[in-house]
Scaffold this motif. Structure first.
Motif, PDB file in Angstrom:
ATOM      1  N   THR A 118      19.607  -3.857  15.131  1.00  0.00           N
ATOM      2  CA  THR A 118      20.062  -3.659  13.941  1.00  0.00           C
ATOM      3  C   THR A 118      18.676  -3.254  13.007  1.00  0.00           C
ATOM      4  OG1 THR A 118      21.467  -5.654  14.349  1.00  0.00           O
ATOM      5  CG2 THR A 118      21.094  -4.815  11.843  1.00  0.00           C
ATOM      6  N   ARG A 119      19.202  -2.230  12.219  1.00  0.00           N
ATOM      7  CA  ARG A 119      18.233  -1.465  11.624  1.00  0.00           C
ATOM      8  C   ARG A 119      18.124  -2.389  10.302  1.00  0.00           C
ATOM      9  NH1 ARG A 119      18.582   4.628   9.771  1.00  0.00           N
ATOM     10  NH2 ARG A 119      19.852   3.810   8.030  1.00  0.00           N
ATOM     11  N   VAL A 120      16.963  -2.809   9.819  1.00  0.00           N
ATOM     12  CA  VAL A 120      16.499  -3.572   8.775  1.00  0.00           C
ATOM     13  C   VAL A 120      15.740  -2.801   7.679  1.00  0.00           C
ATOM     14  CG1 VAL A 120      16.705  -5.770  10.011  1.00  0.00           C
ATOM     15  CG2 VAL A 120      14.593  -4.514   9.665  1.00  0.00           C
ATOM     16  N   ALA A 121      15.331  -1.590   8.006  1.00  0.00           N
ATOM     17  CA  ALA A 121      14.669  -0.777   6.994  1.00  0.00           C
ATOM     18  C   ALA A 121      14.777   0.804   7.484  1.00  0.00           C
ATOM     19  CB  ALA A 121      12.958  -1.317   6.605  1.00  0.00           C
ATOM     20  N   ALA A 122      15.116   1.493   6.477  1.00  0.00           N
ATOM     21  CA  ALA A 122      15.210   2.852   6.944  1.00  0.00           C
ATOM     22  C   ALA A 122      14.005   3.734   7.049  1.00  0.00           C
ATOM     23  CB  ALA A 122      16.494   3.656   6.332  1.00  0.00           C
ATOM     24  N   THR A 123      13.140   3.178   6.071  1.00  0.00           N
ATOM     25  CA  THR A 123      11.563   4.010   5.744  1.00  0.00           C
ATOM     26  C   THR A 123      10.318   2.824   5.781  1.00  0.00           C
ATOM     27  OG1 THR A 123      11.864   3.816   3.530  1.00  0.00           O
ATOM     28  CG2 THR A 123      12.897   5.595   4.293  1.00  0.00           C
ATOM     29  N   HIS A 124       9.341   3.379   6.008  1.00  0.00           N
ATOM     30  CA  HIS A 124       7.998   2.705   5.916  1.00  0.00           C
ATOM     31  C   HIS A 124       7.991   1.851   4.496  1.00  0.00           C
ATOM     32  CE1 HIS A 124       6.733   4.707   9.367  1.00  0.00           C
ATOM     33  NE2 HIS A 124       6.542   5.951   8.952  1.00  0.00           N
ATOM     34  N   ALA A 125       8.472   2.568   3.211  1.00  0.00           N
ATOM     35  CA  ALA A 125       8.624   2.246   2.100  1.00  0.00           C
ATOM     36  C   ALA A 125       9.315   0.924   1.887  1.00  0.00           C
ATOM     37  CB  ALA A 125       8.639   3.369   1.000  1.00  0.00           C
ATOM     38  N   GLU A 126      10.489   0.989   2.631  1.00  0.00           N
ATOM     39  CA  GLU A 126      11.761  -0.019   2.640  1.00  0.00           C
ATOM     40  C   GLU A 126      11.034  -1.128   3.040  1.00  0.00           C
ATOM     41  OE1 GLU A 126      16.296  -0.905   3.827  1.00  0.00           O
ATOM     42  OE2 GLU A 126      15.646   0.902   3.754  1.00  0.00           O
ATOM     43  N   MET A 127      10.441  -1.093   4.377  1.00  0.00           N
ATOM     44  CA  MET A 127       9.894  -1.999   4.940  1.00  0.00           C
ATOM     45  C   MET A 127       8.708  -2.894   4.568  1.00  0.00           C
ATOM     46  SD  MET A 127      10.424  -3.732   8.275  1.00  0.00           S
ATOM     47  CE  MET A 127      10.075  -5.217   7.384  1.00  0.00           C
ATOM     48  N   ALA A 128       7.793  -1.906   3.793  1.00  0.00           N
ATOM     49  CA  ALA A 128       6.664  -2.748   3.125  1.00  0.00           C
ATOM     50  C   ALA A 128       7.125  -3.315   1.954  1.00  0.00           C
ATOM     51  CB  ALA A 128       5.776  -1.487   2.656  1.00  0.00           C
ATOM     52  N   ALA A 129       8.195  -2.919   1.063  1.00  0.00           N
ATOM     53  CA  ALA A 129       8.885  -3.636  -0.046  1.00  0.00           C
ATOM     54  C   ALA A 129       9.397  -4.986   0.471  1.00  0.00           C
ATOM     55  CB  ALA A 129      10.117  -2.629  -0.412  1.00  0.00           C
ATOM     56  N   ARG A 130      10.070  -5.121   1.773  1.00  0.00           N
ATOM     57  CA  ARG A 130      10.526  -6.273   2.137  1.00  0.00           C
ATOM     58  C   ARG A 130       9.540  -7.415   2.570  1.00  0.00           C
ATOM     59  NH1 ARG A 130      15.788  -6.409   4.442  1.00  0.00           N
ATOM     60  NH2 ARG A 130      15.004  -7.957   6.239  1.00  0.00           N
ATOM     61  N   VAL A 131       8.322  -6.791   2.978  1.00  0.00           N
ATOM     62  CA  VAL A 131       7.270  -7.363   3.385  1.00  0.00           C
ATOM     63  C   VAL A 131       6.414  -8.092   2.187  1.00  0.00           C
ATOM     64  CG1 VAL A 131       4.851  -7.831   4.307  1.00  0.00           C
ATOM     65  CG2 VAL A 131       6.851  -6.446   5.447  1.00  0.00           C
ATOM     66  N   ARG A 132       6.141  -7.159   1.110  1.00  0.00           N
ATOM     67  CA  ARG A 132       5.779  -7.604  -0.239  1.00  0.00           C
ATOM     68  C   ARG A 132       6.507  -8.877  -0.935  1.00  0.00           C
ATOM     69  NH1 ARG A 132       5.031  -1.707  -0.728  1.00  0.00           N
ATOM     70  NH2 ARG A 132       2.898  -1.256  -0.266  1.00  0.00           N
ATOM     71  N   GLU A 133       7.715  -8.363  -0.744  1.00  0.00           N
ATOM     72  CA  GLU A 133       8.678  -9.565  -1.565  1.00  0.00           C
ATOM     73  C   GLU A 133       8.664 -10.846  -0.737  1.00  0.00           C
ATOM     74  OE1 GLU A 133      13.578 -10.078  -2.562  1.00  0.00           O
ATOM     75  OE2 GLU A 133      12.736  -8.351  -1.542  1.00  0.00           O
ATOM     76  N   ARG A 134       8.406 -11.032   0.316  1.00  0.00           N
ATOM     77  CA  ARG A 134       8.409 -12.132   0.964  1.00  0.00           C
ATOM     78  C   ARG A 134       6.979 -12.949   0.920  1.00  0.00           C
ATOM     79  NH1 ARG A 134      10.601 -12.917   7.357  1.00  0.00           N
ATOM     80  NH2 ARG A 134      10.900 -15.193   7.211  1.00  0.00           N
ATOM     81  N   TYR A 135       6.084 -12.122   0.913  1.00  0.00           N
ATOM     82  CA  TYR A 135       4.522 -12.856   1.225  1.00  0.00           C
ATOM     83  C   TYR A 135       3.552 -12.677   0.134  1.00  0.00           C
ATOM     84  CZ  TYR A 135       6.110 -13.208   6.076  1.00  0.00           C
ATOM     85  OH  TYR A 135       6.778 -13.501   7.338  1.00  0.00           O
ATOM     86  N   LEU A 136       3.802 -11.305  -0.679  1.00  0.00           N
ATOM     87  CA  LEU A 136       2.751 -10.970  -1.710  1.00  0.00           C
ATOM     88  C   LEU A 136       2.493 -12.069  -2.579  1.00  0.00           C
ATOM     89  CD1 LEU A 136       0.594  -8.683  -2.321  1.00  0.00           C
ATOM     90  CD2 LEU A 136       2.340  -7.572  -3.449  1.00  0.00           C
ATOM     91  N   PHE A 137       1.265 -12.181  -2.986  1.00  0.00           N
ATOM     92  CA  PHE A 137       0.899 -12.876  -4.348  1.00  0.00           C
ATOM     93  C   PHE A 137      -0.500 -12.169  -4.853  1.00  0.00           C
ATOM     94  CE2 PHE A 137      -1.800 -15.183  -0.983  1.00  0.00           C
ATOM     95  CZ  PHE A 137      -2.993 -15.551  -1.675  1.00  0.00           C
ATOM     96  N   THR A 138      -0.812 -12.603  -5.968  1.00  0.00           N
ATOM     97  CA  THR A 138      -2.268 -12.044  -6.551  1.00  0.00           C
ATOM     98  C   THR A 138      -3.117 -13.135  -7.005  1.00  0.00           C
ATOM     99  OG1 THR A 138      -0.642 -10.332  -7.516  1.00  0.00           O
ATOM    100  CG2 THR A 138      -2.924 -10.716  -8.583  1.00  0.00           C
ATOM    101  N   LEU A 139      -4.319 -12.595  -6.620  1.00  0.00           N
ATOM    102  CA  LEU A 139      -5.415 -13.590  -7.012  1.00  0.00           C
ATOM    103  C   LEU A 139      -5.977 -12.732  -8.386  1.00  0.00           C
ATOM    104  CD1 LEU A 139      -7.460 -13.981  -3.710  1.00  0.00           C
ATOM    105  CD2 LEU A 139      -6.162 -15.722  -5.075  1.00  0.00           C
ATOM    106  N   ALA A 140      -5.857 -13.531  -9.495  1.00  0.00           N
ATOM    107  CA  ALA A 140      -6.247 -12.893 -10.863  1.00  0.00           C
ATOM    108  C   ALA A 140      -7.077 -14.077 -11.718  1.00  0.00           C
ATOM    109  CB  ALA A 140      -4.867 -12.391 -11.577  1.00  0.00           C
ATOM    110  N   ASP A 141      -7.847 -13.560 -12.488  1.00  0.00           N
ATOM    111  CA  ASP A 141      -8.498 -14.721 -13.480  1.00  0.00           C
ATOM    112  C   ASP A 141      -9.493 -15.473 -12.640  1.00  0.00           C
ATOM    113  OD1 ASP A 141      -7.120 -13.320 -15.680  1.00  0.00           O
ATOM    114  OD2 ASP A 141      -5.432 -14.845 -15.482  1.00  0.00           O
ATOM    115  N   LEU A 142     -10.201 -14.912 -11.638  1.00  0.00           N
ATOM    116  CA  LEU A 142     -11.007 -15.749 -10.835  1.00  0.00           C
ATOM    117  C   LEU A 142     -12.293 -16.088 -11.315  1.00  0.00           C
ATOM    118  CD1 LEU A 142     -10.655 -14.159  -7.166  1.00  0.00           C
ATOM    119  CD2 LEU A 142      -9.464 -16.181  -8.233  1.00  0.00           C
ATOM    120  N   PRO A 143     -12.817 -17.297 -11.181  1.00  0.00           N
ATOM    121  CA  PRO A 143     -14.324 -17.505 -11.884  1.00  0.00           C
ATOM    122  C   PRO A 143     -15.102 -16.255 -11.068  1.00  0.00           C
ATOM    123  CG  PRO A 143     -13.233 -19.398 -11.329  1.00  0.00           C
ATOM    124  CD  PRO A 143     -12.415 -18.321 -10.597  1.00  0.00           C
TER     125      PRO A 143
END
Length: 310
Positions: A211-236
């Motif tokens: 079953t195709r879940v992503a037609a392009t690299h960009a679409e697959m990368a977007a799915r991964v970022r949505e699921r896992y990505l967080f940001t490290l900001a305002d670090l000491p």
């Protein structure tokens, strides 16, 4: 109607395990995956991680066939990170599913060779050249050659290889279950053969679909970022310095007793979903830092002091 292809083999499952574990020193490794294709292919299973059978399954299933393959376990059950990670194929990404359509009982035999037989050995049942063996026997026996210089030396068979035989292959074999020969020959040498009954093993016939879940690299990368990505900001500043060192050199390694800054930095990863690992002692996370996205492999040191931030 889709065609069904039968691939008769018992190849083992490809698996790509995560290697992290607790270490006397803590470690933080960063890999730049800011590019869509890099992130998508790093997350998915790719061609270089597939064996020949898996590549045939994927090619045929994407083409609309229903390939079938015999094995003790299904293929594509694990990826480099999450189980059942999508598989990359011609720029798109697919989930591979399977169903069991038939189950067989195959026989297992240990085929052993005496690699240093007595000088006066003479086969009582006759000898057969390795090249003349039926394919099912030849595949097993060929694994003994070339003979290693440091092979074990003992009375009788020195090394055993396990062979798995379907009923049809058993009927074809000249070595199992009742050997027609008690030796094989290769390169002018004669080697006694021993056969051990290894019982039976259940083999399934799996039918695969994609079953195709992503037609392009960009679409697959977007799915991964949505699921896992967080940001490290305002670090000491001390935690930022650890991240900067990991960015510049690819990794940061603590002393045996880590700094409080490393402990506090590690605690910033733990609330987020890792792609792999237990999320406490080790894990792989997708993290943004200073505008760039990284895969971060983090290993907690054994001598971790109490966090001051949590």
């Amino acid at each position: 109607m889709r065609r069904r292809k039968f691939l008769a083999t018992t190849a083992a499952l490809l698996s790509v395990p995560f290697s992290g574990c607790s270490d006397p020193s803590g470690r933080l490794s960063l890999e730049n995956v800011d590019d869509d294709e890099t992130l998508a292919r790093r997350y998915a299973q790719t061609d270089d991680q597939l064996d020949d059978d898996e590549q045939r399954i994927l090619d045929d299933a994407v083409a609309g066939d229903e390939p079938e393959l015999n094995g003790s376990q299904p293929h594509f059950e694990e990826g480099p990170y999450d189980q059942r990670a999508p598989v990359a194929h011609a720029g798109s990404y697919y989930n591979v599913s399977h169903e069991v359509v038939e189950t067989y009982q195959y026989a297992r035999y240990g085929v052993g060779l005496d690699l240093n037989p007595p000088e006066d050995f003479s086969p009582s049942e006759g000898a057969i050249a390795v090249a003349d063996l039926p394919p099912v026997d030849r595949d097993v026996v060929a694994g003994f050659f070339p003979i290693s210089d440091d092979h074990p030396e003992s009375d009788g068979a020195d090394v055993f290889h396990m062979g798995t035989y379907s009923p049809a292959e058993e009927a074809e074999s000249v070595l199992v279950p009742d050997p027609e020969y008690d030796a094989v020959t290769r390169d002018g040498a004669t080697y006694p053969v021993e056969i051990d009954d290894g019982g039976s093993v259940e083999i399934n016939r799996y039918r695969y679909e994609t079953t195709r879940v992503a037609a392009t690299h960009a679409e697959m990368a977007a799915r991964v970022r949505e699921r896992y990505l967080f940001t490290l900001a305002d670090l000491p500043e001390d935690e930022r310095e650890i991240m900067r060192e990991a960015v510049q050199s690819g990794r940061y390694v603590t002393e045996e007793t880590p700094s409080q800054a490393f402990v506090d930095l590690l605690d910033r990863f733990r609330p987020h979903r890792p792609l792999q690992g237990d999320g406490e002692d080790y894990g792989t996370w997708l993290v943004a830092f200073d505008g760039t996205v990284y895969l971060a492999d983090v290993t907690a040191p054994l001598n971790t002091p109490a966090s001051e931030s949590g």
